[in-house]
Design an enzyme around this catalytic site. Structure first.
Site, short mmCIF file in Angstrom:
data_model
loop_
_atom_site.label_atom_id
_atom_site.label_comp_id
_atom_site.label_asym_id
_atom_site.label_seq_id
_atom_site.Cartn_x
_atom_site.Cartn_y
_atom_site.Cartn_z
N LYS A 190 0.85 -1.20 0.00
CA LYS A 190 0.00 0.00 0.00
C LYS A 190 0.88 1.24 0.00
O LYS A 190 1.59 1.51 0.96
CB LYS A 190 -0.89 0.05 1.24
CG LYS A 190 -1.91 1.20 1.13
CD LYS A 190 -2.55 1.55 2.44
CE LYS A 190 -1.83 2.63 3.19
NZ LYS A 190 -1.79 3.94 2.53
N GLU A 264 10.57 0.75 10.08
CA GLU A 264 11.56 1.81 9.83
C GLU A 264 10.84 3.12 10.12
O GLU A 264 9.96 3.52 9.36
CB GLU A 264 12.04 1.71 8.38
CG GLU A 264 13.36 2.41 8.15
CD GLU A 264 13.17 3.83 7.69
OE1 GLU A 264 13.15 4.72 8.58
OE2 GLU A 264 13.03 4.07 6.49
N CYS A 298 13.31 10.67 6.81
CA CYS A 298 13.33 10.09 8.15
C CYS A 298 14.69 10.28 8.81
O CYS A 298 14.77 10.44 10.02
CB CYS A 298 12.94 8.63 8.11
SG CYS A 298 13.86 7.69 6.89
N GLU A 392 10.17 15.14 15.80
CA GLU A 392 10.41 15.15 14.35
C GLU A 392 9.47 16.19 13.72
O GLU A 392 8.25 16.11 13.87
CB GLU A 392 10.09 13.75 13.82
CG GLU A 392 10.54 13.50 12.41
CD GLU A 392 10.25 12.06 11.97
OE1 GLU A 392 9.23 11.49 12.35
OE2 GLU A 392 11.08 11.52 11.21
P1 NDP Z 1 2.10 7.58 8.73
O1 NDP Z 1 2.99 6.81 9.59
O2 NDP Z 1 0.74 7.85 9.18
O3 NDP Z 1 1.99 6.88 7.29
C1 NDP Z 1 2.85 5.92 6.73
C2 NDP Z 1 2.03 4.88 5.97
O4 NDP Z 1 1.21 4.14 6.86
C3 NDP Z 1 1.07 5.47 4.94
O5 NDP Z 1 0.95 4.58 3.86
C4 NDP Z 1 -0.21 5.55 5.72
O6 NDP Z 1 -1.33 5.62 4.91
C5 NDP Z 1 -0.16 4.26 6.51
N1 NDP Z 1 -0.94 4.25 7.75
C6 NDP Z 1 -1.46 5.30 8.44
N2 NDP Z 1 -2.08 4.86 9.54
C7 NDP Z 1 -1.95 3.52 9.56
C8 NDP Z 1 -2.36 2.49 10.47
N3 NDP Z 1 -3.01 2.76 11.58
N4 NDP Z 1 -2.05 1.21 10.17
C9 NDP Z 1 -1.37 0.91 9.06
N5 NDP Z 1 -0.95 1.83 8.18
C10 NDP Z 1 -1.23 3.12 8.42
O7 NDP Z 1 2.78 8.91 8.38
P2 NDP Z 1 2.04 10.20 7.78
O8 NDP Z 1 2.09 10.08 6.35
O9 NDP Z 1 0.69 10.43 8.35
O10 NDP Z 1 2.95 11.34 8.33
C11 NDP Z 1 2.80 11.75 9.68
C12 NDP Z 1 4.15 12.01 10.27
O11 NDP Z 1 4.90 10.81 10.24
C13 NDP Z 1 4.98 12.99 9.51
O12 NDP Z 1 4.74 14.29 9.89
C14 NDP Z 1 6.36 12.55 9.86
O13 NDP Z 1 6.73 13.12 11.07
C15 NDP Z 1 6.25 11.07 10.05
N6 NDP Z 1 6.72 10.28 8.90
C16 NDP Z 1 7.88 9.62 9.00
C17 NDP Z 1 8.37 8.90 7.95
C18 NDP Z 1 9.65 8.17 8.03
O14 NDP Z 1 10.15 7.68 7.02
N7 NDP Z 1 10.22 8.03 9.18
C19 NDP Z 1 7.67 8.84 6.67
C20 NDP Z 1 6.41 9.54 6.66
C21 NDP Z 1 5.99 10.23 7.75
P3 NDP Z 1 -1.81 7.05 4.36
O15 NDP Z 1 -0.66 7.77 3.84
O16 NDP Z 1 -2.70 6.68 3.26
O17 NDP Z 1 -2.46 7.73 5.51
#
Ligand code: NDP
Length: 778
Positions: A190, A264, A298, A392
């Protein structure tokens, strides 16, 4: 603007990349997408819009997956998996190679589509994201080819559920899909809601490559779809990249399900600049560390730690450099900083920075385009505990504070709940190589930053998650031992009635190198098979666990002891156990019943020797990265490991877990077999006579469930291993979500303690930290 004007002003002229081909591809698809399931695109259903964050334009309508879609994707992956694995490494390698070639052939289309969808500068999509994605497929084509020869005894895990974020959409897909496919797994992936388009283009590429149906399935939708994947009973492994908060939810949701898990997660990575650094290079590095991908990385070097003596000069130069950063249309090849991924993320960044009432906020006086843009920002003068120094931000915002000494730099750098990456700038190689191992992080860059390669494992420690992606170390997470697992039958203690008074000896707990009475003052009788009282063991309480953990923490020096010394001590434990072999064998026979004692003791002595042997041979590696320099994959101990020892082999099981752990420099809190604990309490006398430093091995007796719970929730325990029941496995995984500690549990399955399986234990006992050191002065 004419060429003459440009030449005279030395300003950059516009150099836009054409979006025509990418837009044409979208139109070809009807601007609407279903999911990619079983080798075909489904009819588009109820959906949501995917927009270009730089312009707000709608690029396509995507489908929100339903439970039925997820079920169909998982079923397709399941149907395909057996055949895909049976194809063999060479034929899978050919498919992965074909995917790599097609990614190369369509590189420009992928890069432009990524930029349109995500807002990142085309320069980055073109030169970093897409080439690295190709590299991952090439690298793992090689791994598929080598699997049979190089990973004997390992098999694919099965169907992998993969959930990825929006910051590096295609690259994260490649990090997840390539190793999974190479090892014979099939996937249901996904992408993030904001950035699904390159994943859908990748699906098209899979069709072009003739990939068998069902091997790759891509379903779109929001976090609810991620939850459906996480909860799906027919998925064998979850690989997630994203926020720590969602990572924690996934840990909790998968606890006890038997699903393998790698996470990760986020970071707040330190960027340390010493006063002897090449300041101009360090500034350029910093531009890459925090303004690459608008800071939505990240491992972004988002926390600048600069040595006090050069802080003013460094900040002045940095502000001057910030004024030259070009912000604007991401498709322009001259742009340094593009758009933030979505207005929601823009609001998060804005709110976080606006809430800051301390420090000094600097933004260069440059024009900000209309739309989803946030200016590069520097905040100086914050205290190390300030929320913006700890949380972050995931945007183009750098926070900064100063330090005086190298020791203080290390302390500040490690003052975070995360542990993903760190950067060190100094011209003094001794200083760099002294500091790098002290930083708590999965990756350290010396005089460089944000270097990645498929041959190098990437991943974190602490709340940055667990598992590595890339390299040999990343592969294990997509394999499991071959063979059918067998369910472990519960082993209960023998029952009996109170025996004669005046037992000759009542063992105690073993904490910090000393025998300790249990805090609660309770003990429990241990009987032979015939019901004869054999002795009594103390019942450890939560307080005893805490004391044992404190003792283990206090023995941190063990991690710095030479491998040679650790080997010597393990040999010595073996020698001393050998001297008392008859006594131990008799004890095991009396406790368990039967005449297996001698065999078990001999195996335990051999196991000690095996791990003594490995102590100075379980090497790291220098990775052949495409860079003039070395990427050194160092094996570090995990830290304090709590172990729930097995009942099937009360002495051999304890020794088999303790020996690899301490061989690698960990300290352990062992909870003895609940059914047959006396071998463990006898064993501490062997430790006492074997020069094991106090606190390195601690032994507790008592109810496994209570002790496991306390260990799994303890913030100072880095990992918990359990070789007990399925229930206890579930309990440990759920409780570990607090600080996202590593867990290794048996899910109530049998392990053959007669086999050393040294690599499995040694891998579990170590974390790979990669230290990148470029060569040369140019
Ligand atoms: P999320 O952790 O919410 O999203 C990462 C992925 O997980 C997306 O595909 C998301 O779907 C999906 N997801 C969301 N909720 C769930 C759940 N309960 N169970 C399973 N999968 C889920 O990150 P966000 O995109 O919302 O970003 C929020 C914050 O996270 C950012 O501000 C940043 O601080 C951090 N972040 C960190 C990352 C890293 O690489 N360390 C990468 C991205 C974000 P969908 O996008 O469709 O909601």
């Amino acid at each position: 603007m004419t060429v003459k004007d440009i030449f005279e002003s030395m300003d950059y002229g516009p150099a836009p990349e054409s979006a025509a081909d990418a837009l044409a591809w979208l139109i070809d698809q009807g601007d609407r997408f279903g999911h990619f399931i079983d080798g075909e695109f489904t009819e588009p259903g109820d959906g949501f819009l995917s927009k270009n964050p730089a312009t707000g334009e709608t690029l396509a309508t995507l489908t929100q997956a339903t439970q039925a879609d997820v079920d169909a994707a998982v079923a397709a992956a399941r149907r395909a998996q057996g055949k895909w694995a049976k194809l063999g490494g060479h034929r899978r390698a050919k498919y992965l190679y074909a995917l790599a070639r097609l990614l190369q052939k369509h590189a420009r289309l992928f890069a432009v589509l990524e930029t349109l969808d995500n807002g990142k500068p085309i320069r980055e999509a073109r030169d970093i994201d897409i080439p690295l994605a190709q590299r991952h497929f090439y690298y793992h084509a090689g791994m598929a080819q080598l699997m049979e020869d190089e990973l004997p005894g390992r098999a694919p895990i099965g169907v992998c559920g993969q959930i990825i974020p929006w910051n590096f959409p295609l690259l994260m897909l490649a990090w997840k899909v390539a190793p999974a496919l190479a090892m014979g797994n099939t996937v249901v992936l996904k992408p993030a809601e904001y950035t699904s388009l390159t994943a859908l283009l990748f699906a098209d590429i899979c069709r072009q490559a003739g990939l068998p149906k069902g091997v790759v399935n891509i379903i779109t939708g929001d976090g609810a779809v991620g939850q459906m994947i996480t909860a799906h009973p027919d998925i064998d492994k979850i690989a997630f990249t994203g926020s720590t908060e969602v990572g924690r939810q996934i840990r909790t949701a998968t606890a006890g399900s038997g699903k393998a898990l790698t996470l990760e997660l986020g970071g707040k990575s330190p960027y340390i600049v010493f006063d002897d650094a090449d300041i101009d290079s360090a500034i350029e590095g910093l531009v890459d560390a925090i303004w690459f991908n608008q800071g939505q990385v990240c491992c972004a070097g988002s926390r600048l730690l600069v040595q006090e003596g050069i802080a003013d000069r460094f900040h002045d130069k940095l502000r001057a450099r910030m004024a030259t950063l070009r912000i604007g249309n991401p498709l322009d090849k001259c742009i340094d900083v593009g758009a933030v991924v979505d207005p929601v993320q823009l609001q998060i960044i804005t709110d976080m920075v606006d809430s800051c009432e301390d420090g000094e906020i600097f933004r260069a006086d440059t024009d900000l385009p209309e739309g989803c843009f946030y200016p590069p920002t520097l905040i100086t003068g914050l205290t190390p505990a300030h929320p913006l120094m700890q949380d972050e931000i995931f945007g183009p915002v750098l926070v900064s504070c100063t330090f005086r000494t190298p020791a203080e730099a290390v302390q500040l750098a490690n003052n975070t709940r995360y542990g993903l990456a760190a950067t060190v700038w100094t011209e003094n190689v001794n200083l760099a190589l002294d500091i790098a191992p002290k930083l708590i992080a999965g990756v350290v860059w010396v005089n460089a930053t944000n270097l990645f390669d498929a041959a190098v494992g990437f991943g974190g420690v602490r709340e940055s998650g667990f598992g590595r992606e890339g390299g040999w170390e990343g592969l294990r997470a997509y394999t499991k031992p071959s063979g059918k697992p067998k369910t472990l039958s519960p082993i209960l203690p023998h029952e009996g009635s109170a025996g004669p008074e005046g037992l000759d000896r009542t063992p105690k707990l073993y904490i910090g190198g000393k025998q300790a009475r249990p805090d609660g003052g309770y003990s429990k009788s241990v009987y032979s098979k015939s019901g004869k009282l054999l002795g009594q063991v103390p019942i450890a309480s939560r307080k005893d666990v805490r004391n044992a953990v404190e003792a283990a923490r206090g023995a941190a020096g063990w991690a710095k002891a030479t491998a040679h010394l650790r080997a010597q001590i393990l040999f010595y434990i073996g020698e001393n156990l050998s001297a008392r072999a008859d006594e131990f064998a008799a004890r095991i026979d009396a406790m368990v019943g039967g005449r297996q004692g001698h065999k078990e003791v001999d195996a335990a002595i051999s196991r000690l020797f095996t791990n003594a042997a490995w102590a100075d041979k379980f090497d790291g590696a220098v990775k052949p990265v495409p860079l003039r320099g070395a990427a050194m994959a160092m094996r570090e101990p995990v830290g304090v490991i709590g172990v729930i020892c097995p009942d099937e082999a009360p002495l051999l099981g304890l020794v088999s877990t303790m020996a690899p752990a301490i061989a690698m420099g960990n300290r352990v809190v062992l909870t003895a077999s609940q059914a047959f604990p006396l071998a463990a309490t006898d064993f501490y006398q062997v430790l006492d006579t074997s020069d094991v430093p106090a606190g390195v091995v601690n032994i507790l007796t008592g109810p496994a469930s209570d002790l496991a719970d306390t260990l799994a929730k303890h913030m100072d325990v880095d990992a918990v291993w359990s070789f007990s029941s399925a229930d206890l496995s579930a309990q440990i995984e759920a409780a570990s979500a607090g600080n996202l500690k590593r867990t290794w549990v048996n899910n109530g399955q049998v392990r053959d303690w007669g086999k050393a399986d040294a690599q499995t234990f040694l891998n579990a006992a170590t974390e790979v930290k990669t230290i990148w050191v470029p060569y040369g002065e140019g």
